[in-house]
Motif scaffolding. Structure first.
Motif, short mmCIF file in Angstrom:
data_model
loop_
_atom_site.label_atom_id
_atom_site.label_comp_id
_atom_site.label_asym_id
_atom_site.label_seq_id
_atom_site.Cartn_x
_atom_site.Cartn_y
_atom_site.Cartn_z
N UNK A 154 122.99 17.51 87.25
CA UNK A 154 122.56 16.97 88.55
C UNK A 154 121.14 16.42 88.56
N UNK A 155 120.22 17.05 87.85
CA UNK A 155 118.84 16.56 87.86
C UNK A 155 118.71 15.21 87.15
N UNK A 156 119.50 14.99 86.11
CA UNK A 156 119.49 13.70 85.40
C UNK A 156 120.05 12.63 86.34
N UNK A 157 121.16 12.94 86.98
CA UNK A 157 121.77 11.97 87.90
C UNK A 157 120.85 11.67 89.09
N UNK A 172 115.88 12.14 73.84
CA UNK A 172 117.09 12.71 74.43
C UNK A 172 117.14 12.40 75.92
N UNK A 173 115.98 12.54 76.59
CA UNK A 173 115.94 12.27 78.03
C UNK A 173 116.18 10.79 78.31
N UNK A 174 115.55 9.90 77.56
CA UNK A 174 115.75 8.47 77.81
C UNK A 174 117.21 8.10 77.59
N UNK A 175 117.83 8.61 76.54
CA UNK A 175 119.25 8.33 76.31
C UNK A 175 120.09 8.81 77.48
N UNK A 176 119.80 10.01 77.99
CA UNK A 176 120.57 10.54 79.12
C UNK A 176 120.42 9.66 80.35
N UNK A 177 119.20 9.24 80.65
CA UNK A 177 118.97 8.39 81.82
C UNK A 177 119.67 7.04 81.68
#
Length: 193
Positions: A27-30, A89-94
């Motif tokens: 949820x926080x990524x979305x 990892x965070x940039x890929x997720x976003x």
């Protein structure tokens, strides 16, 4: 000169997938992705907004002298700190949560450096959201590469051309077993994938 990039998978779905490190359904990524999406409707504009957020709003542990270890994208977002691999990892997720294919690339510098590749405008482009303190100079560009660190080929450093759909196992093993504390990254960060 930039290497000719080479995806290691021929399935687009691999570059959109979620896994333990790239938990883009969290949820926080979305929520963060939706906030970034309000800035632009264009995929390239969104990619730039995500890149700038990760580069500028998430501290690099070395620059910040931060003792925390993060590796899962949602943890990097929550803690707002990570080493280059964790920030990738965070940039890929976003990117992936918005349907933008993203992968992982590496440079063999004094230690293994992690960055991303994104597929936009019919081609792969590498992006390095490491952060621009301590001499790094990564910028968003889908044309000419503007990575954080130049590679010194005469000193034995290498730019690896492969685009991996998942983080390198050696990187994940290191991050998942690292003990938090001052300089935790100094012992054991892989030199090669």
């Amino acid at each position: 000169m930039s290497p000719v990039l080479s995806p290691t998978s021929n399935r687009w779905s691999d570059y959109l997938a979620a896994d333990a490190a790239v938990d883009h359904a969290h949820p926080s990524i979305r929520e963060r992705a939706e906030a970034l999406r309000t800035l632009t409707d264009e995929p390239a504009g969104y990619a730039e907004a995500a890149f700038l957020f990760v580069r500028d709003e998430v501290e690099h542990v070395i620059d910040a002298a931060d003792p925390r270890v993060t590796w899962r994208a949602s943890d990097v977002l929550r803690e707002r700190v990570g080493i280059c691999h964790a920030k990738a990892h965070l940039l890929a997720a976003l990117l992936r949560t918005q349907g933008i294919p993203a992968g992982f690339c590496y440079q063999e510098l004094s230690a293994l450096h992690g960055l991303n590749a994104v597929y936009l405008h019919g081609k792969w482009s590498r992006l390095d959201a490491r952060g621009n303190r301590t001499g790094a100079r990564g910028e968003f560009s889908l044309a000419e590469e503007k990575l954080a660190w130049p590679v010194d080929h005469t000193g034995g450093e290498r730019d690896l051309p492969e685009i991996h759909p998942a983080p390198a196992p050696a990187v994940l093993d290191f991050l998942m077993t690292a003990e938090p504390g001052p300089g935790w990254y100094e012992n054991g960060l892989p030199a090669r994938i």
